[in-house]
Motif scaffolding. Structure first.
Motif, PDB file in Angstrom:
ATOM      1  N   PHE A  33      24.685  21.429 106.612  1.00 23.64           N
ATOM      2  CA  PHE A  33      25.816  22.084 106.183  1.00 23.64           C
ATOM      3  C   PHE A  33      26.701  21.268 105.067  1.00 23.64           C
ATOM      4  CE2 PHE A  33      29.907  24.224 106.117  1.00 23.64           C
ATOM      5  CZ  PHE A  33      29.685  25.588 105.665  1.00 23.64           C
ATOM      6  N   ALA A  34      26.703  19.975 105.503  1.00 26.57           N
ATOM      7  CA  ALA A  34      27.658  19.051 104.903  1.00 26.57           C
ATOM      8  C   ALA A  34      26.842  18.822 103.256  1.00 26.57           C
ATOM      9  CB  ALA A  34      27.688  17.572 105.479  1.00 26.57           C
ATOM     10  N   ALA A  35      25.378  18.941 103.274  1.00 24.21           N
ATOM     11  CA  ALA A  35      24.745  18.672 102.160  1.00 24.21           C
ATOM     12  C   ALA A  35      24.867  19.725 101.434  1.00 24.21           C
ATOM     13  CB  ALA A  35      23.166  18.382 102.594  1.00 24.21           C
ATOM     14  N   ALA A  36      25.037  21.181 101.786  1.00 30.73           N
ATOM     15  CA  ALA A  36      24.978  22.412 101.238  1.00 30.73           C
ATOM     16  C   ALA A  36      26.522  22.289 100.449  1.00 30.73           C
ATOM     17  CB  ALA A  36      24.945  23.491 102.027  1.00 30.73           C
ATOM     18  N   VAL A  37      27.550  21.758 101.234  1.00 32.49           N
ATOM     19  CA  VAL A  37      28.784  21.681 100.632  1.00 32.49           C
ATOM     20  C   VAL A  37      28.965  20.829  99.413  1.00 32.49           C
ATOM     21  CG1 VAL A  37      31.225  20.839 101.062  1.00 32.49           C
ATOM     22  CG2 VAL A  37      29.954  22.219 102.853  1.00 32.49           C
ATOM     23  N   ARG A  38      28.112  19.626  99.326  1.00 29.89           N
ATOM     24  CA  ARG A  38      27.974  18.829  98.387  1.00 29.89           C
ATOM     25  C   ARG A  38      27.270  19.355  97.155  1.00 29.89           C
ATOM     26  NH1 ARG A  38      26.690  15.131 102.499  1.00 29.89           N
ATOM     27  NH2 ARG A  38      24.309  15.066 101.949  1.00 29.89           N
ATOM     28  N   VAL A  48      33.096  15.932  96.110  1.00 30.39           N
ATOM     29  CA  VAL A  48      33.448  15.754  97.572  1.00 30.39           C
ATOM     30  C   VAL A  48      32.495  15.016  98.303  1.00 30.39           C
ATOM     31  CG1 VAL A  48      34.946  17.887  97.639  1.00 30.39           C
ATOM     32  CG2 VAL A  48      32.660  18.099  98.252  1.00 30.39           C
ATOM     33  N   SER A  49      32.985  14.080  99.293  1.00 32.19           N
ATOM     34  CA  SER A  49      31.869  13.278 100.006  1.00 32.19           C
ATOM     35  C   SER A  49      31.891  13.925 101.611  1.00 32.19           C
ATOM     36  CB  SER A  49      32.376  11.851  99.955  1.00 32.19           C
ATOM     37  OG  SER A  49      33.907  11.778 100.531  1.00 32.19           O
ATOM     38  N   CYS A  50      31.473  15.219 101.729  1.00 26.26           N
ATOM     39  CA  CYS A  50      31.516  15.822 102.983  1.00 26.26           C
ATOM     40  C   CYS A  50      30.475  15.212 103.840  1.00 26.26           C
ATOM     41  CB  CYS A  50      31.235  17.320 102.617  1.00 26.26           C
ATOM     42  SG  CYS A  50      31.287  18.161 104.179  1.00 26.26           S
ATOM     43  N   ALA A  69      40.446  20.465  96.430  1.00 25.52           N
ATOM     44  CA  ALA A  69      38.994  20.442  96.047  1.00 25.52           C
ATOM     45  C   ALA A  69      37.887  21.193  97.087  1.00 25.52           C
ATOM     46  CB  ALA A  69      38.670  18.825  96.210  1.00 25.52           C
ATOM     47  N   TYR A  70      38.490  20.948  98.407  1.00 21.20           N
ATOM     48  CA  TYR A  70      37.388  21.644  99.277  1.00 21.20           C
ATOM     49  C   TYR A  70      37.688  23.162  99.272  1.00 21.20           C
ATOM     50  CZ  TYR A  70      35.401  17.374 101.751  1.00 21.20           C
ATOM     51  OH  TYR A  70      34.700  16.089 101.794  1.00 21.20           O
ATOM     52  N   GLU A  71      38.898  23.534  99.042  1.00 17.87           N
ATOM     53  CA  GLU A  71      39.239  24.903  99.131  1.00 17.87           C
ATOM     54  C   GLU A  71      38.412  25.636  98.029  1.00 17.87           C
ATOM     55  OE1 GLU A  71      42.918  27.979  98.287  1.00 17.87           O
ATOM     56  OE2 GLU A  71      43.339  26.048  98.104  1.00 17.87           O
ATOM     57  N   ARG A  72      38.310  24.859  96.961  1.00 23.75           N
ATOM     58  CA  ARG A  72      37.588  25.429  95.757  1.00 23.75           C
ATOM     59  C   ARG A  72      36.064  25.575  96.075  1.00 23.75           C
ATOM     60  NH1 ARG A  72      41.608  22.938  92.712  1.00 23.75           N
ATOM     61  NH2 ARG A  72      40.864  20.684  92.825  1.00 23.75           N
ATOM     62  N   VAL A  73      35.612  24.638  96.741  1.00 25.92           N
ATOM     63  CA  VAL A  73      34.185  24.498  97.086  1.00 25.92           C
ATOM     64  C   VAL A  73      33.849  25.706  97.946  1.00 25.92           C
ATOM     65  CG1 VAL A  73      32.318  23.023  98.195  1.00 25.92           C
ATOM     66  CG2 VAL A  73      33.957  22.062  96.372  1.00 25.92           C
ATOM     67  N   PHE A  74      34.854  25.713  99.255  1.00 22.47           N
ATOM     68  CA  PHE A  74      34.260  26.723 100.143  1.00 22.47           C
ATOM     69  C   PHE A  74      34.486  28.199  99.729  1.00 22.47           C
ATOM     70  CE2 PHE A  74      36.292  23.482 103.488  1.00 22.47           C
ATOM     71  CZ  PHE A  74      34.978  22.943 103.501  1.00 22.47           C
ATOM     72  N   LEU A  75      35.552  28.460  98.728  1.00 21.66           N
ATOM     73  CA  LEU A  75      35.602  29.676  98.128  1.00 21.66           C
ATOM     74  C   LEU A  75      34.424  30.056  97.237  1.00 21.66           C
ATOM     75  CD1 LEU A  75      39.373  30.067  97.324  1.00 21.66           C
ATOM     76  CD2 LEU A  75      38.112  30.786  99.443  1.00 21.66           C
ATOM     77  N   HIS A 406      21.324  14.770  95.970  1.00 21.59           N
ATOM     78  CA  HIS A 406      22.242  13.761  96.380  1.00 21.59           C
ATOM     79  C   HIS A 406      21.482  12.288  96.692  1.00 21.59           C
ATOM     80  CE1 HIS A 406      25.285  12.000  98.493  1.00 21.59           C
ATOM     81  NE2 HIS A 406      24.454  11.701  99.524  1.00 21.59           N
ATOM     82  N   PHE A 407      20.303  12.375  97.064  1.00 19.62           N
ATOM     83  CA  PHE A 407      19.457  11.235  97.700  1.00 19.62           C
ATOM     84  C   PHE A 407      18.680  10.751  96.368  1.00 19.62           C
ATOM     85  CE2 PHE A 407      20.524  13.637 101.300  1.00 19.62           C
ATOM     86  CZ  PHE A 407      21.046  12.669 102.266  1.00 19.62           C
ATOM     87  N   THR A 408      19.243  10.287  95.286  1.00 20.16           N
ATOM     88  CA  THR A 408      18.658   9.811  94.113  1.00 20.16           C
ATOM     89  C   THR A 408      17.591   8.793  94.447  1.00 20.16           C
ATOM     90  OG1 THR A 408      20.676  10.359  93.243  1.00 20.16           O
ATOM     91  CG2 THR A 408      18.903   9.273  91.867  1.00 20.16           C
ATOM     92  N   ARG A 409      18.088   7.912  95.292  1.00 22.77           N
ATOM     93  CA  ARG A 409      17.311   6.863  95.563  1.00 22.77           C
ATOM     94  C   ARG A 409      15.915   7.423  96.178  1.00 22.77           C
ATOM     95  NH1 ARG A 409      14.690   4.947 100.357  1.00 22.77           N
ATOM     96  NH2 ARG A 409      14.037   2.808 100.184  1.00 22.77           N
ATOM     97  N   ASN A 410      15.847   8.053  97.123  1.00 23.94           N
ATOM     98  CA  ASN A 410      14.669   8.625  97.598  1.00 23.94           C
ATOM     99  C   ASN A 410      13.866   9.116  96.677  1.00 23.94           C
ATOM    100  OD1 ASN A 410      15.269   7.622 100.064  1.00 23.94           O
ATOM    101  ND2 ASN A 410      15.662   9.497 101.148  1.00 23.94           N
ATOM    102  N   ILE A 411      14.660  10.109  95.907  1.00 26.72           N
ATOM    103  CA  ILE A 411      13.445  10.825  94.902  1.00 26.72           C
ATOM    104  C   ILE A 411      12.671   9.767  93.991  1.00 26.72           C
ATOM    105  CG2 ILE A 411      13.606  12.195  92.498  1.00 26.72           C
ATOM    106  CD1 ILE A 411      16.245  13.586  93.959  1.00 26.72           C
ATOM    107  N   ALA A 412      13.405   8.655  93.696  1.00 24.27           N
ATOM    108  CA  ALA A 412      12.733   7.536  92.804  1.00 24.27           C
ATOM    109  C   ALA A 412      11.894   7.047  93.735  1.00 24.27           C
ATOM    110  CB  ALA A 412      13.829   6.305  92.360  1.00 24.27           C
ATOM    111  N   LEU A 413      11.968   6.843  95.041  1.00 25.68           N
ATOM    112  CA  LEU A 413      10.832   6.173  95.910  1.00 25.68           C
ATOM    113  C   LEU A 413       9.561   7.192  95.915  1.00 25.68           C
ATOM    114  CD1 LEU A 413      10.290   3.975  98.111  1.00 25.68           C
ATOM    115  CD2 LEU A 413      11.524   5.372  99.662  1.00 25.68           C
ATOM    116  N   TYR A 414       9.982   8.385  96.113  1.00 28.47           N
ATOM    117  CA  TYR A 414       8.607   9.335  96.328  1.00 28.47           C
ATOM    118  C   TYR A 414       8.009   9.307  95.161  1.00 28.47           C
ATOM    119  CZ  TYR A 414      11.488  10.734 100.563  1.00 28.47           C
ATOM    120  OH  TYR A 414      12.443  10.878 101.738  1.00 28.47           O
ATOM    121  N   THR A 415       8.746   9.384  93.916  1.00 32.56           N
ATOM    122  CA  THR A 415       8.259   9.574  92.749  1.00 32.56           C
ATOM    123  C   THR A 415       7.312   7.928  92.444  1.00 32.56           C
ATOM    124  OG1 THR A 415       9.904  10.714  91.952  1.00 32.56           O
ATOM    125  CG2 THR A 415       8.373  10.194  90.533  1.00 32.56           C
ATOM    126  N   ALA A 416       7.793   7.150  92.751  1.00 33.24           N
ATOM    127  CA  ALA A 416       7.048   5.856  92.768  1.00 33.24           C
ATOM    128  C   ALA A 416       5.789   5.928  93.604  1.00 33.24           C
ATOM    129  CB  ALA A 416       7.863   4.528  93.011  1.00 33.24           C
TER     130      ALA A 416
END
Length: 484
Positions: A33-38, A48-50, A69-75, A406-416
């Motif tokens: 759920f935190a990932a969905a918030v981000r 936000v660093s949820c 900030a979180y209010e705008r995201v939740f709404l 969000h996990f940019t480093r992992n995308i780079a890893l899997y692509t490599a």
């Protein structure tokens, strides 16, 4: 006369769980759920660093009203609803709590060494005002642009600059022991330590380990100094030991991912010792998990199998199928390194079966990276070790497609990983395309692991320079700046 300095004995108002918000989360884990918030925040230009802990705090009623900030995201996530529809209290009913009369709180600040005994006292704020541990909190001292500046300073700055960035976490170790006031560690120290771990993980997820490791070692030393300071409350002591152990693992991972295997082994051993001293099974499982991963990468596959099996023994009573799934994958990687296809396949079957059981409340916070993408990526690495390039490429491609942005480093890893599997599988044109995508990500990611994989791929592709796109990839790879 002395009574004038004693805090009010009026009990703090107990938190009321936010059951509405819990229902809105549904079957997703707090981390999911935190990932969905981000993701929702990025859609509307918020930052936000949820994380899972924030979700737990909301559901427990500790945050009666989110910041703007979180209010705008939740709404944005739940259009047509108001904050009260989401289970929060009206802002007007909680905003004034910050301005309580002086008689409602201790006369001296809890952080004052002259008044601190063992713990900082007082109830936590029910209104989420300034969170000094969150660089993206709009009530904090930094705006969004300055947060980027601080992130870049952490990534590239010198010791003094990094100390300034770490100081909001209470872990900057620049002062000598003689200069620091002698006091027992308290709740605020435990919170600072836990937040330092989270921020290091977030920075690693986005940008990779290179440039982070040496700077993260300083707060680790400060963390163990907190343990030495002691505390009179067992719960706080448990949090401090767990936080120090998790920080040791995080710093160990930064060393691991940047190719400093001996340093990583030392940090993981330190975390394991901390777990054994306190009888913390969750920390022990995490330490063995990373030890297994390191052993595989360091060419000690039999040790990887043993460490992964030890992690599973520690984790079994914890009630987290997803953790057991990851640990089975660690074991599978060891079996693949031993060229034991049967052992590897059996561990992969267990990993998938545990994964299919879904998330649980007992899932560790540090496992926010582990989803279907990571499952696919680790399986790809197993098949690659076994020389099944076609199957490895299929899983690596799926991992890159499924990964949360969000996990940019992992995308780079899997692509490599995909580029290397395609190159070894005799598909140089596709390998070059994947390699170019990985090179694009190196502008955001600093990871020796990814760079090393691309270097190997470039050597495999050298005989195919005339194939479409290969020459362009090789030239661009050759132009990468050398990392000292």
């Amino acid at each position: 006369m002395a009574s004038s300095t004693v805090p009010s004995s009026q009990p703090a108002r107990p938190s009321r769980p936010n059951l509405v918000f819990r229902r809105l989360r549904g079957s997703r884990s707090p981390a999911e759920f935190a990932a969905a918030v981000r993701r929702a925040a990025r859609e509307i230009g918020e930052r936000v660093s949820c994380d899972a802990r924030y979700v737990h705090r909301v559901e427990a009623g500790e945050i009666r009203c989110p910041n703007y900030a979180y209010e705008r995201v939740f709404l944005h996530m739940f259009p047509g609803r108001t904050l009260t529809d989401l289970g929060f209290s009206p802002r007007s009913s909680v905003r004034g709590r910050r301005a309580r009369a002086a008689g409602d709180r201790p006369a001296a600040r809890p952080e004052d060494p002259a008044n601190a005994t063992s713990e900082t006292s007082g109830a936590s704020e029910p209104y989420e005002t300034h969170n000094r541990y969150d660089p993206y909190d709009e009530f904090g001292p930094h705006d969004h642009e300055e947060s980027d500046v601080l992130r870049r300073a952490f990534m590239t700055g010198g010791g003094a600059t990094v100390a300034a960035v770490l100081s909001p976490y209470g872990l900057a170790p620049e002062a000598s022991a003689a200069q620091r006031p002698v006091r027992r560690a308290g709740t605020s120290d435990a919170c600072a330590l836990e937040e330092a771990v989270r921020r290091i993980r977030v920075l690693d997820d986005r940008h990779g380990a290179d440039g982070l490791y040496r700077r993260a070692a300083a707060p680790l030393r400060a963390a163990y100094e907190l343990l030495e300071a002691g505390t009179t409350r067992q719960r706080t002591a448990d949090r401090l030991y767990a936080g120090a152990g998790e920080l040791a693992i995080s710093v160990g991972w930064l060393a691991h991912d940047s190719g400093r295997f001996d340093d990583a082994r030392s940090h993981y051993a330190e975390a394991l010792a901390t777990a054994r001293v306190t009888g913390d099974a969750a920390l022990e499982a995490h330490a063995f998990c990373n030890t297994a991963f390191l052993a595989r990468d360091a060419g000690r596959p039999r040790e990887a199998v043993r460490a992964a099996q030890a992690a599973q023994r520690a984790a079994r009573p914890l009630g987290s199928p997803r953790l057991m799934s990851l640990l089975a994958l660690r074991e599978a990687g060891g079996w693949a390194g031993l060229a034991d296809r049967t052992g590897c396949e059996q561990a992969l079957v267990r990993a998938q079966a545990y994964f299919d059981r879904g998330t649980a409340e007992a899932d560790p916070e540090w496992m926010s990276f582990y989803g279907e993408a990571e499952l696919e990526g680790l399986e790809a690495q197993c098949w690659s070790s076994l020389g099944d390039w076609t199957r490895a490429a299929r899983h690596a491609r799926r991992a890159a497609e499924l990964q949360d942005p969000h996990f940019t480093r992992n995308i780079a890893l899997y692509t490599a990983e995909l580029a290397d599997d395609l190159a070894r599988g005799g598909r140089p044109e596709e390998a070059a395309q994947a390699g170019m995508r990985a090179l694009d990500l190196l502008g955001e990611v600093q990871s020796s692991r990814v760079r090393s994989m691309l270097s190997v791929t470039s050597r495999v592709l050298l005989p195919h320079r005339r194939a479409s796109g290969v020459s362009e990839f090789l030239d661009r790879h050759a132009s990468l700046p050398r990392v000292v």
